[in-house]
Write a protein that holds these residues in place. Structure first.
Motif, mmCIF file in Angstrom:
data_model
loop_
_atom_site.group_PDB
_atom_site.id
_atom_site.type_symbol
_atom_site.label_atom_id
_atom_site.label_comp_id
_atom_site.label_asym_id
_atom_site.label_seq_id
_atom_site.Cartn_x
_atom_site.Cartn_y
_atom_site.Cartn_z
ATOM 1 N N ILE A 1 0.915 -1.112 -0.025
ATOM 2 C CA ILE A 1 -0.016 -0.097 -0.035
ATOM 3 C C ILE A 1 0.914 1.195 -0.048
ATOM 4 O O ILE A 1 0.454 2.286 -0.745
ATOM 5 C CB ILE A 1 -0.975 0.011 1.257
ATOM 6 C CG1 ILE A 1 -1.950 -0.998 0.933
ATOM 7 C CG2 ILE A 1 -1.603 1.457 1.615
ATOM 8 C CD1 ILE A 1 -3.016 -1.345 2.205
ATOM 9 N N ARG A 2 2.105 1.225 0.795
ATOM 10 C CA ARG A 2 2.800 2.579 0.854
ATOM 11 C C ARG A 2 3.207 3.338 -0.385
ATOM 12 O O ARG A 2 3.071 4.262 -0.683
ATOM 13 C CB ARG A 2 3.944 2.074 1.590
ATOM 14 C CG ARG A 2 4.044 3.158 2.936
ATOM 15 C CD ARG A 2 5.048 2.791 3.873
ATOM 16 N NE ARG A 2 6.393 3.011 3.397
ATOM 17 C CZ ARG A 2 7.408 2.290 3.521
ATOM 18 N NH1 ARG A 2 7.243 1.206 4.214
ATOM 19 N NH2 ARG A 2 8.517 2.409 2.774
ATOM 20 N N PRO A 3 3.960 2.372 -1.266
ATOM 21 C CA PRO A 3 4.240 3.019 -2.656
ATOM 22 C C PRO A 3 3.173 3.156 -3.553
ATOM 23 O O PRO A 3 3.267 4.276 -4.272
ATOM 24 C CB PRO A 3 5.277 1.798 -3.398
ATOM 25 C CG PRO A 3 5.060 0.556 -2.330
ATOM 26 C CD PRO A 3 4.445 1.039 -1.196
ATOM 27 N N VAL A 4 2.067 2.346 -3.445
ATOM 28 C CA VAL A 4 0.840 2.623 -4.125
ATOM 29 C C VAL A 4 0.085 4.214 -3.879
ATOM 30 O O VAL A 4 -0.296 4.998 -4.659
ATOM 31 C CB VAL A 4 -0.126 1.434 -4.096
ATOM 32 C CG1 VAL A 4 -1.378 2.054 -4.835
ATOM 33 C CG2 VAL A 4 0.573 -0.016 -4.665
ATOM 34 N N LEU A 5 0.190 4.282 -2.378
ATOM 35 C CA LEU A 5 -0.487 5.636 -2.068
ATOM 36 C C LEU A 5 0.627 6.732 -2.491
ATOM 37 O O LEU A 5 0.136 7.760 -2.881
ATOM 38 C CB LEU A 5 -0.537 5.540 -0.385
ATOM 39 C CG LEU A 5 -1.547 4.798 0.288
ATOM 40 C CD1 LEU A 5 -1.367 4.850 1.602
ATOM 41 C CD2 LEU A 5 -2.899 5.543 -0.330
ATOM 42 N N ARG A 6 1.764 6.475 -2.348
ATOM 43 C CA ARG A 6 2.702 7.421 -2.854
ATOM 44 C C ARG A 6 2.542 7.797 -4.351
ATOM 45 O O ARG A 6 2.641 9.053 -4.893
ATOM 46 C CB ARG A 6 4.289 7.212 -2.798
ATOM 47 C CG ARG A 6 4.628 7.652 -1.403
ATOM 48 C CD ARG A 6 6.099 7.648 -1.344
ATOM 49 N NE ARG A 6 6.775 6.267 -1.770
ATOM 50 C CZ ARG A 6 7.044 5.134 -0.982
ATOM 51 N NH1 ARG A 6 6.882 5.249 0.537
ATOM 52 N NH2 ARG A 6 7.627 4.122 -1.474
ATOM 53 N N SER A 7 2.198 6.973 -5.226
ATOM 54 C CA SER A 7 1.844 7.321 -6.628
ATOM 55 C C SER A 7 0.448 7.979 -6.777
ATOM 56 O O SER A 7 0.136 8.398 -7.917
ATOM 57 C CB SER A 7 1.553 5.843 -7.336
ATOM 58 O OG SER A 7 0.287 5.425 -7.264
ATOM 59 N N GLY A 8 -0.192 8.560 -5.780
ATOM 60 C CA GLY A 8 -1.310 9.291 -5.751
ATOM 61 C C GLY A 8 -2.590 8.709 -5.864
ATOM 62 O O GLY A 8 -3.819 9.407 -5.774
ATOM 63 N N LEU A 9 -2.859 7.456 -5.471
ATOM 64 C CA LEU A 9 -3.952 6.717 -5.265
ATOM 65 C C LEU A 9 -4.560 6.977 -4.062
ATOM 66 O O LEU A 9 -3.893 6.938 -3.057
ATOM 67 C CB LEU A 9 -3.775 5.289 -5.671
ATOM 68 C CG LEU A 9 -4.545 4.481 -6.738
ATOM 69 C CD1 LEU A 9 -4.309 5.176 -8.142
ATOM 70 C CD2 LEU A 9 -4.291 2.858 -6.828
ATOM 71 N N ALA A 10 -5.866 7.180 -3.990
ATOM 72 C CA ALA A 10 -6.779 7.278 -2.633
ATOM 73 C C ALA A 10 -6.594 5.858 -1.638
ATOM 74 O O ALA A 10 -6.447 4.755 -2.427
ATOM 75 C CB ALA A 10 -8.022 7.421 -2.985
ATOM 76 N N PHE A 11 -6.530 6.017 -0.665
ATOM 77 C CA PHE A 11 -6.396 4.591 0.161
ATOM 78 C C PHE A 11 -7.263 3.489 -0.081
ATOM 79 O O PHE A 11 -6.699 2.439 -0.236
ATOM 80 C CB PHE A 11 -6.773 4.958 1.752
ATOM 81 C CG PHE A 11 -6.390 4.048 2.503
ATOM 82 C CD1 PHE A 11 -5.185 3.438 3.151
ATOM 83 C CD2 PHE A 11 -7.692 2.952 3.016
ATOM 84 C CE1 PHE A 11 -4.868 2.236 3.761
ATOM 85 C CE2 PHE A 11 -7.359 1.946 3.943
ATOM 86 C CZ PHE A 11 -6.044 1.456 4.166
ATOM 87 N N LYS A 12 -8.542 3.739 -0.433
ATOM 88 C CA LYS A 12 -9.410 2.748 -0.751
ATOM 89 C C LYS A 12 -8.980 1.885 -2.171
ATOM 90 O O LYS A 12 -8.974 0.687 -1.944
ATOM 91 C CB LYS A 12 -10.922 3.030 -0.954
ATOM 92 C CG LYS A 12 -11.765 2.204 -1.338
ATOM 93 C CD LYS A 12 -13.207 2.587 -1.082
ATOM 94 C CE LYS A 12 -14.339 1.456 -1.364
ATOM 95 N NZ LYS A 12 -15.695 1.954 -1.595
ATOM 96 N N ALA A 13 -8.603 2.785 -2.987
ATOM 97 C CA ALA A 13 -8.069 2.283 -4.456
ATOM 98 C C ALA A 13 -6.707 1.710 -4.149
ATOM 99 O O ALA A 13 -6.474 0.691 -4.712
ATOM 100 C CB ALA A 13 -7.990 3.268 -5.288
ATOM 101 N N ALA A 14 -5.792 2.247 -3.364
ATOM 102 C CA ALA A 14 -4.516 1.443 -2.999
ATOM 103 C C ALA A 14 -4.750 0.136 -2.218
ATOM 104 O O ALA A 14 -4.086 -0.870 -2.623
ATOM 105 C CB ALA A 14 -3.795 2.355 -2.286
ATOM 106 N N LEU A 15 -5.723 0.095 -1.342
ATOM 107 C CA LEU A 15 -6.102 -1.116 -0.463
ATOM 108 C C LEU A 15 -6.667 -2.000 -1.779
ATOM 109 O O LEU A 15 -5.984 -3.276 -1.387
ATOM 110 C CB LEU A 15 -7.411 -0.792 0.442
ATOM 111 C CG LEU A 15 -7.527 -2.102 1.313
ATOM 112 C CD1 LEU A 15 -6.366 -3.012 2.033
ATOM 113 C CD2 LEU A 15 -8.757 -1.769 2.160
ATOM 114 N N GLY A 16 -7.319 -1.658 -2.537
ATOM 115 C CA GLY A 16 -7.854 -2.634 -3.627
ATOM 116 C C GLY A 16 -6.816 -3.318 -4.277
ATOM 117 O O GLY A 16 -6.590 -4.529 -4.686
ATOM 118 N N VAL A 17 -5.762 -2.476 -4.781
ATOM 119 C CA VAL A 17 -4.374 -2.897 -5.292
ATOM 120 C C VAL A 17 -3.825 -3.763 -4.530
ATOM 121 O O VAL A 17 -3.462 -4.922 -5.193
ATOM 122 C CB VAL A 17 -3.696 -1.616 -5.797
ATOM 123 C CG1 VAL A 17 -2.122 -2.204 -6.209
ATOM 124 C CG2 VAL A 17 -4.216 -0.669 -6.824
#
Length: 154
Positions: A65-81
């Motif tokens: 989640i950490r690097p995905v959040l840094r890419s600009g995704l919202a938490f819910k979307a990052a959690l889905g990834v």
């Protein structure tokens, strides 16, 4: 001569090894923490394994989640990834490493001061890594698993 045909599997295998090492990091942190806490508190095997598995998923997802959040995704979307990328990998790794811990005679009852506990835990994680690499390779080849995360890396 088609050299591209021979490069793809190697690249795919490298991606799978990288994804599995990433998964192993989160799993190992959670697994070791859970085993240490459960063993230190004198919990039974089931409670200790349940804690170790839960923490393995928490740490595994957190590392994604950490690097995905840094890419600009919202938490819910990052959690889905993270869920899409890591769930199968973590599940396979956890089933294998806990099965190995249960199969090594005395490992779960050895206690934290006993080398048998630590040797069995290291061995179980190594076996889980070897079993999980082909699973991750299969998923990445189909655009699943860690292939989902790479869409969000900059």
């Amino acid at each position: 001569m088609d050299h591209g045909h021979h490069q793809a599997p190697v690249s795919l295998t490298r991606q799978a090894i990288s994804a599995t090492l990433h998964c192993l990091t989160g799993c190992a942190i959670g697994e070791v923490l859970g085993m240490v806490i459960g063993t230190a508190l004198g919990w039974g095997n089931l409670a200790t394994i349940a804690l170790a598995v839960a923490l393995a998923f928490v740490f595994g997802y957190s590392l994604t989640i950490r690097p995905v959040l840094r890419s600009g995704l919202a938490f819910k979307a990052a959690l889905g990834v993270a869920l899409a990328a890591d769930t199968v990998s973590i599940a396979v790794m956890e089933v294998v490493d806990n099965a190995v811990m249960l199969l090594v005679p005395g490992a779960m009852d050895a206690g934290l001061a006993n080398w048998v506990f630590w040797a069995a835990l290291a061995f179980s994680l190594a076996v889980a890594f070897v079993v999980t690499v082909p699973v991750n390779r299969w998923m990445i080849a189909r655009g699943k698993g860690h292939a989902v995360v790479h869409q969000h890396h900059h």
